[in-house]
Write a protein that holds these residues in place. Structure first.
Motif, PDB file in Angstrom:
ATOM      1  N   GLY A  85       0.800  -1.224   0.000  1.00 40.60           N
ATOM      2  CA  GLY A  85       0.000   0.000   0.000  1.00 40.60           C
ATOM      3  C   GLY A  85       0.832   1.272   0.000  1.00 40.60           C
ATOM      4  N   ALA A  86       2.105   1.178  -0.350  1.00 40.93           N
ATOM      5  CA  ALA A  86       2.997   2.340  -0.379  1.00 40.93           C
ATOM      6  C   ALA A  86       2.913   3.007  -1.751  1.00 40.93           C
ATOM      7  N   LYS A  87       1.791   3.641  -1.990  1.00 44.49           N
ATOM      8  CA  LYS A  87       1.487   4.183  -3.319  1.00 44.49           C
ATOM      9  C   LYS A  87       2.490   5.248  -3.787  1.00 44.49           C
ATOM     10  N   PRO A  88       2.841   6.263  -2.990  1.00 45.22           N
ATOM     11  CA  PRO A  88       3.801   7.258  -3.480  1.00 45.22           C
ATOM     12  C   PRO A  88       5.158   6.641  -3.846  1.00 45.22           C
ATOM     13  N   LEU A  89       5.610   5.677  -3.071  1.00 49.24           N
ATOM     14  CA  LEU A  89       6.865   4.995  -3.371  1.00 49.24           C
ATOM     15  C   LEU A  89       6.734   4.202  -4.674  1.00 49.24           C
ATOM     16  N   ALA A  90       5.638   3.506  -4.834  1.00 50.16           N
ATOM     17  CA  ALA A  90       5.397   2.739  -6.064  1.00 50.16           C
ATOM     18  C   ALA A  90       5.331   3.667  -7.274  1.00 50.16           C
ATOM     19  N   GLU A  91       4.689   4.822  -7.117  1.00 46.97           N
ATOM     20  CA  GLU A  91       4.584   5.772  -8.224  1.00 46.97           C
ATOM     21  C   GLU A  91       5.949   6.346  -8.594  1.00 46.97           C
ATOM     22  N   ALA A  92       6.784   6.626  -7.601  1.00 48.17           N
ATOM     23  CA  ALA A  92       8.135   7.136  -7.880  1.00 48.17           C
ATOM     24  C   ALA A  92       8.944   6.084  -8.626  1.00 48.17           C
ATOM     25  N   ALA A  93       8.865   4.843  -8.162  1.00 46.71           N
ATOM     26  CA  ALA A  93       9.594   3.758  -8.823  1.00 46.71           C
ATOM     27  C   ALA A  93       9.078   3.557 -10.241  1.00 46.71           C
TER      28      ALA A  93
END
Length: 141
Positions: A70-78
């Motif tokens: 559920g770490a959406k901002p991290l996933a989006e950055a990656a």
């Protein structure tokens, strides 16, 4: 990459992952910590070398693992890094466009990981939802 601390993790998605992974949840979160650190290291090294091809796999790996918790901002950055890297591989360009995202990635990963680990700690008092009574101590009703 300014994301407020409260927006780093989708706690509903985190709860779903925790329920689905069951007893293996803490172990798999530990793998995320290890693999994520390696991915961030690899991304930073590839960026320093301006090697777009070397950015793709660690960014892709980090994206998937971050989404699982559920770490959406991290996933989006990656994902941003991965997309730029793939495009640069196809066009034989330098991945300079990803630099700003890569620069903020380690801090975003560390901040996200702190929240995930804090929530996964069995000794931490859990949030109480509306209408739920907090337990005042061990063995008390």
């Amino acid at each position: 990459m300014s994301v407020t601390q409260s927006k780093l993790v989708d706690w509903d998605a985190f709860a779903v992952a925790r329920a689905e992974l069951g007893a293996g949840f803490v172990r798999i979160l530990g793998y995320f910590q290890e693999d994520g650190t390696k991915s961030v290291d690899a991304i930073e090294s590839a960026m320093r070398a301006k090697n777009a091809a070397a950015l793709v796999i660690p960014a892709h790996t980090l994206k998937g693992e971050a989404r699982q918790f559920g770490a959406k901002p991290l996933a989006e950055a990656a994902e941003t890094i991965e997309v730029i890297a793939r495009q640069c591989v196809e066009t034989h360009d330098s991945p300079d466009e990803a630099l700003q995202t890569v620069v903020g990635l380690r801090q975003l990963f560390n901040d996200t990981l702190i929240q995930l680990l804090r929530e996964a700690n069995p000794l931490v008092e859990r949030r109480q939802g509306f209408g739920k009574r907090a337990v005042s101590g061990f063995g008390r009703a």
